[in-house]
Write a protein that holds these residues in place. Structure first.
Motif, mmCIF file in Angstrom:
data_model
loop_
_atom_site.group_PDB
_atom_site.id
_atom_site.type_symbol
_atom_site.label_atom_id
_atom_site.label_comp_id
_atom_site.label_asym_id
_atom_site.label_seq_id
_atom_site.Cartn_x
_atom_site.Cartn_y
_atom_site.Cartn_z
ATOM 1 N N ALA A 29 0.834 -1.206 0.000
ATOM 2 C CA ALA A 29 0.000 0.000 0.000
ATOM 3 C C ALA A 29 0.870 1.257 0.000
ATOM 4 O O ALA A 29 0.604 2.205 -0.748
ATOM 5 N N GLU A 30 1.916 1.254 0.803
ATOM 6 C CA GLU A 30 2.811 2.408 0.846
ATOM 7 C C GLU A 30 3.515 2.606 -0.494
ATOM 8 O O GLU A 30 3.579 3.722 -1.012
ATOM 9 N N LYS A 31 4.039 1.522 -1.065
ATOM 10 C CA LYS A 31 4.743 1.601 -2.349
ATOM 11 C C LYS A 31 3.817 2.098 -3.465
ATOM 12 O O LYS A 31 4.242 2.824 -4.353
ATOM 13 N N ALA A 32 2.557 1.662 -3.437
ATOM 14 C CA ALA A 32 1.604 2.007 -4.488
ATOM 15 C C ALA A 32 0.836 3.296 -4.182
ATOM 16 O O ALA A 32 -0.002 3.718 -4.978
ATOM 17 N N ASN A 33 1.108 3.879 -3.020
ATOM 18 C CA ASN A 33 0.471 5.133 -2.615
ATOM 19 C C ASN A 33 -1.053 5.010 -2.513
ATOM 20 O O ASN A 33 -1.804 5.840 -3.026
ATOM 21 N N ILE A 34 -1.486 3.916 -1.863
ATOM 22 C CA ILE A 34 -2.908 3.701 -1.595
ATOM 23 C C ILE A 34 -3.061 3.298 -0.130
ATOM 24 O O ILE A 34 -2.078 2.985 0.541
ATOM 25 N N SER A 35 -4.286 3.286 0.354
ATOM 26 C CA SER A 35 -4.513 2.890 1.742
ATOM 27 C C SER A 35 -4.522 1.367 1.863
ATOM 28 O O SER A 35 -4.823 0.649 0.900
ATOM 29 N N ILE A 36 -4.214 0.893 3.050
ATOM 30 C CA ILE A 36 -4.254 -0.544 3.316
ATOM 31 C C ILE A 36 -5.680 -1.062 3.142
ATOM 32 O O ILE A 36 -5.894 -2.144 2.596
ATOM 33 N N THR A 37 -6.642 -0.286 3.582
ATOM 34 C CA THR A 37 -8.049 -0.681 3.463
ATOM 35 C C THR A 37 -8.443 -0.869 2.002
ATOM 36 O O THR A 37 -9.088 -1.862 1.642
ATOM 37 N N PHE A 38 -8.016 0.076 1.154
ATOM 38 C CA PHE A 38 -8.334 -0.043 -0.271
ATOM 39 C C PHE A 38 -7.672 -1.287 -0.860
ATOM 40 O O PHE A 38 -8.306 -2.056 -1.581
ATOM 41 N N LEU A 39 -6.397 -1.496 -0.542
ATOM 42 C CA LEU A 39 -5.686 -2.683 -1.043
ATOM 43 C C LEU A 39 -6.379 -3.960 -0.589
ATOM 44 O O LEU A 39 -6.569 -4.888 -1.372
ATOM 45 N N SER A 40 -6.772 -4.013 0.666
ATOM 46 C CA SER A 40 -7.471 -5.184 1.190
ATOM 47 C C SER A 40 -8.759 -5.437 0.408
ATOM 48 O O SER A 40 -9.069 -6.579 0.055
ATOM 49 N N ASN A 41 -9.498 -4.380 0.124
ATOM 50 C CA ASN A 41 -10.739 -4.522 -0.638
ATOM 51 C C ASN A 41 -10.482 -4.972 -2.073
ATOM 52 O O ASN A 41 -11.255 -5.752 -2.629
ATOM 53 N N VAL A 42 -9.392 -4.513 -2.674
ATOM 54 C CA VAL A 42 -9.025 -4.955 -4.019
ATOM 55 C C VAL A 42 -8.676 -6.441 -3.988
ATOM 56 O O VAL A 42 -9.139 -7.217 -4.816
ATOM 57 N N GLU A 43 -7.858 -6.841 -3.015
ATOM 58 C CA GLU A 43 -7.449 -8.249 -2.921
ATOM 59 C C GLU A 43 -8.639 -9.177 -2.684
ATOM 60 O O GLU A 43 -8.616 -10.326 -3.091
ATOM 61 N N ARG A 44 -9.677 -8.685 -2.027
ATOM 62 C CA ARG A 44 -10.867 -9.507 -1.782
ATOM 63 C C ARG A 44 -11.875 -9.423 -2.924
ATOM 64 O O ARG A 44 -12.921 -10.065 -2.883
ATOM 65 N N GLY A 45 -11.560 -8.620 -3.944
ATOM 66 C CA GLY A 45 -12.451 -8.507 -5.096
ATOM 67 C C GLY A 45 -13.615 -7.570 -4.882
ATOM 68 O O GLY A 45 -14.585 -7.603 -5.639
ATOM 69 N N ASN A 46 -13.537 -6.718 -3.876
ATOM 70 C CA ASN A 46 -14.627 -5.788 -3.592
ATOM 71 C C ASN A 46 -14.476 -4.452 -4.302
ATOM 72 O O ASN A 46 -15.469 -3.772 -4.539
ATOM 73 N N ASN A 47 -13.258 -4.040 -4.607
ATOM 74 C CA ASN A 47 -12.991 -2.781 -5.299
ATOM 75 C C ASN A 47 -12.178 -3.056 -6.549
ATOM 76 O O ASN A 47 -11.455 -4.058 -6.625
ATOM 77 N N PHE A 48 -12.276 -2.127 -7.501
ATOM 78 C CA PHE A 48 -11.469 -2.216 -8.723
ATOM 79 C C PHE A 48 -10.714 -0.896 -8.854
ATOM 80 O O PHE A 48 -11.324 0.166 -8.899
ATOM 81 N N PRO A 49 -9.388 -0.967 -8.906
ATOM 82 C CA PRO A 49 -8.596 0.269 -8.952
ATOM 83 C C PRO A 49 -8.713 1.002 -10.285
ATOM 84 O O PRO A 49 -8.950 0.391 -11.327
ATOM 85 N N LYS A 50 -8.516 2.313 -10.230
ATOM 86 C CA LYS A 50 -8.448 3.128 -11.433
ATOM 87 C C LYS A 50 -7.135 2.819 -12.153
ATOM 88 O O LYS A 50 -6.227 2.204 -11.587
ATOM 89 N N ALA A 51 -7.012 3.281 -13.381
ATOM 90 C CA ALA A 51 -5.846 2.996 -14.218
ATOM 91 C C ALA A 51 -4.537 3.419 -13.549
ATOM 92 O O ALA A 51 -3.560 2.662 -13.548
ATOM 93 N N GLY A 52 -4.504 4.607 -12.978
ATOM 94 C CA GLY A 52 -3.280 5.086 -12.331
ATOM 95 C C GLY A 52 -2.870 4.204 -11.167
ATOM 96 O O GLY A 52 -1.679 3.926 -10.970
ATOM 97 N N THR A 53 -3.848 3.738 -10.415
ATOM 98 C CA THR A 53 -3.564 2.861 -9.274
ATOM 99 C C THR A 53 -3.071 1.502 -9.761
ATOM 100 O O THR A 53 -2.159 0.921 -9.169
ATOM 101 N N LEU A 54 -3.658 0.996 -10.846
ATOM 102 C CA LEU A 54 -3.179 -0.257 -11.423
ATOM 103 C C LEU A 54 -1.716 -0.125 -11.838
ATOM 104 O O LEU A 54 -0.908 -1.027 -11.595
ATOM 105 N N CYS A 55 -1.370 1.008 -12.444
ATOM 106 C CA CYS A 55 0.025 1.251 -12.842
ATOM 107 C C CYS A 55 0.933 1.287 -11.619
ATOM 108 O O CYS A 55 2.025 0.701 -11.628
ATOM 109 N N ASN A 56 0.500 1.951 -10.554
ATOM 110 C CA ASN A 56 1.294 2.016 -9.325
ATOM 111 C C ASN A 56 1.472 0.634 -8.700
ATOM 112 O O ASN A 56 2.562 0.292 -8.219
#
Length: 107
Positions: A29-56
């Motif tokens: 999360a720190e390396k990708a400049n996102i929150s841990i909560t957001f990363l957790s939700n992405v890993e569980r399939g609950n959120n889908f990152p925007k293009a910039g976040t996918l690149c990060n």
């Protein structure tokens, strides 16, 4: 592929790559400049990152963006591939540990 499958596949791939690089969620999360909560939700399939976040995320995991969507873990073929890669990683770590033990006892 349905939207839920895509989210689930992406989340599994990110989690797999994160574990493979021995990153905690906080590390990635720190390396990708996102929150841990957001990363957790992405890993569980609950959120889908925007293009910039996918690149990060891809940059932080040292992969190309498309590799985040390869479908790891979805089919038996991919599961076998993951198992093989994890087995290789495990073998490398065991061999390194054995070498360290040998050096300690030779000294």
């Amino acid at each position: 592929m349905e939207e839920k499958e895509l989210k689930t596949s992406l989340g599994k791939n990110i989690k797999f790559l994160r574990f493979r690089r021995q990153y905690s969620q906080a590390d990635l999360a720190e390396k990708a400049n996102i929150s841990i909560t957001f990363l957790s939700n992405v890993e569980r399939g609950n959120n889908f990152p925007k293009a910039g976040t996918l690149c990060n995320l891809a940059k932080s995991l040292n992969v190309q963006v498309w590799e985040l969507f390869k479908g790891e873990g979805i089919t038996n073929i991919h599961e076998e591939s993951i198992t093989d890669r994890l087995s290789e990683d495990f073998s490398k770590h065991v061999n390194l540990a054995m070498e360290m033990v040998k050096k300690q006892y030779k000294a």
